[in-house]
Design an enzyme around this catalytic site. Structure first.
Site, mmCIF file in Angstrom:
data_model
loop_
_atom_site.group_PDB
_atom_site.id
_atom_site.type_symbol
_atom_site.label_atom_id
_atom_site.label_comp_id
_atom_site.label_asym_id
_atom_site.label_seq_id
_atom_site.Cartn_x
_atom_site.Cartn_y
_atom_site.Cartn_z
ATOM 1 N N HIS A 266 1.655 2.080 -3.466
ATOM 2 C CA HIS A 266 0.622 2.874 -4.143
ATOM 3 C C HIS A 266 0.737 4.355 -3.787
ATOM 4 O O HIS A 266 0.536 5.228 -4.642
ATOM 5 C CB HIS A 266 -0.766 2.366 -3.754
ATOM 6 C CG HIS A 266 -1.162 1.092 -4.423
ATOM 7 N ND1 HIS A 266 -1.053 0.897 -5.786
ATOM 8 C CD2 HIS A 266 -1.676 -0.067 -3.922
ATOM 9 C CE1 HIS A 266 -1.480 -0.324 -6.094
ATOM 10 N NE2 HIS A 266 -1.853 -0.933 -4.982
ATOM 11 N N GLU B 131 0.831 -1.214 0.000
ATOM 12 C CA GLU B 131 0.000 0.000 0.000
ATOM 13 C C GLU B 131 0.861 1.257 0.000
ATOM 14 O O GLU B 131 0.488 2.275 -0.594
ATOM 15 C CB GLU B 131 -0.955 -0.012 1.189
ATOM 16 C CG GLU B 131 -1.920 -1.190 1.218
ATOM 17 C CD GLU B 131 -2.660 -1.408 -0.095
ATOM 18 O OE1 GLU B 131 -2.921 -0.421 -0.805
ATOM 19 O OE2 GLU B 131 -2.960 -2.571 -0.423
#
Length: 229
Positions: free
Chosen positions: A105, A102
């Site tokens: 991202h 994550e």
């Protein structure tokens, strides 16, 4: 007589359904396996996420809790990274790998990664296509309207584009995650192998979604062509 939810073309979806079920089993079993293996560093996934974000100049990106299992995600609109129940406070290799993914991202967002920007920009249009494509196609079948059938197929192609764009976004985030974990020595080489297994398994679910969408499009084309003959 034609039954819109059951016809011979449904057989086209069987391989995708089997693949999807296997991918879901793979990600759950792999995550469960490495959730039982704690990292030597002894730090939580939340702490790892925070350290990696700060290291990349993303101290302004908060990490929040979200309920559920494997609901972890980075929200590019709110600029927030959210970690789930099974990840946030865990010290396992699996949780740390997910948290780092994550962060990947978030870094994509920071750098303006082209595929992420494209995916984010088409989301509203894809939601529109996803909502209307099948109803339009079904109405076209019932009315025998080639124009409505073609409109439904065209809109469904928008969904396919979304899945195509998603693959490089997810693969790139995983590659960034593993690189960060290696460079910071958050995980040992052996532990990195386990984290990679978790992220590779998760990637299979996106591949399965793409395969399902492609075969669904083939099915729609077959149904359209059968109405023309």
């Amino acid at each position: 007589m034609y039954y819109p939810f059951f016809d011979s073309t449904m057989i086209l979806l069987i391989p995708a359904l089997i693949f999807s079920m296997w991918a879901q089993f793979k990600v759950k079993s792999t995550f469960a396996k490495y959730s039982e293996v704690g990292a030597e560093s002894g730090v939580t996934a939340q702490r790892v996420g925070r350290l990696l974000l700060d290291m990349r100049g993303l101290s302004g990106v908060p990490i929040e809790h979200i309920s559920g299992q494997l609901t972890d995600h980075y929200d590019p609109r709110a600029k927030v990274l959210r970690l789930s129940d099974s990840v946030e406070t865990s010290r396992s290799i699996a949780a740390i790998g997910v948290a780092a993914h994550e962060v990947g991202h978030a870094i994509q967002d920071q750098e303006g990664y082209s595929f992420l920007r494209l995916r984010n920009s088409i989301v509203p249009g894809v939601q529109f296509c996803s909502t209307l494509s099948m109803p339009l196609f079904l109405i076209g079948l019932l009315l025998g309207s080639l124009n409505l059938l073609n409109a439904g197929i065209l809109l469904f192609c928008g969904v396919l584009v979304f899945h195509l764009v998603t693959l490089p976004v997810e693969f790139d985030a995983s590659a960034r995650a593993l690189k960060l974990l290696s460079e910071t020595r958050t995980l040992t080489q052996e532990e990195l192998s386990g984290a990679k297994s978790v992220l590779d398994a998760a990637a299979l679910t996106y591949v399965a979604a793409l395969v399902m969408t492609v075969l669904q499009l083939v099915r729609l084309l077959a149904l359209r062509n059968s109405r023309r003959s």
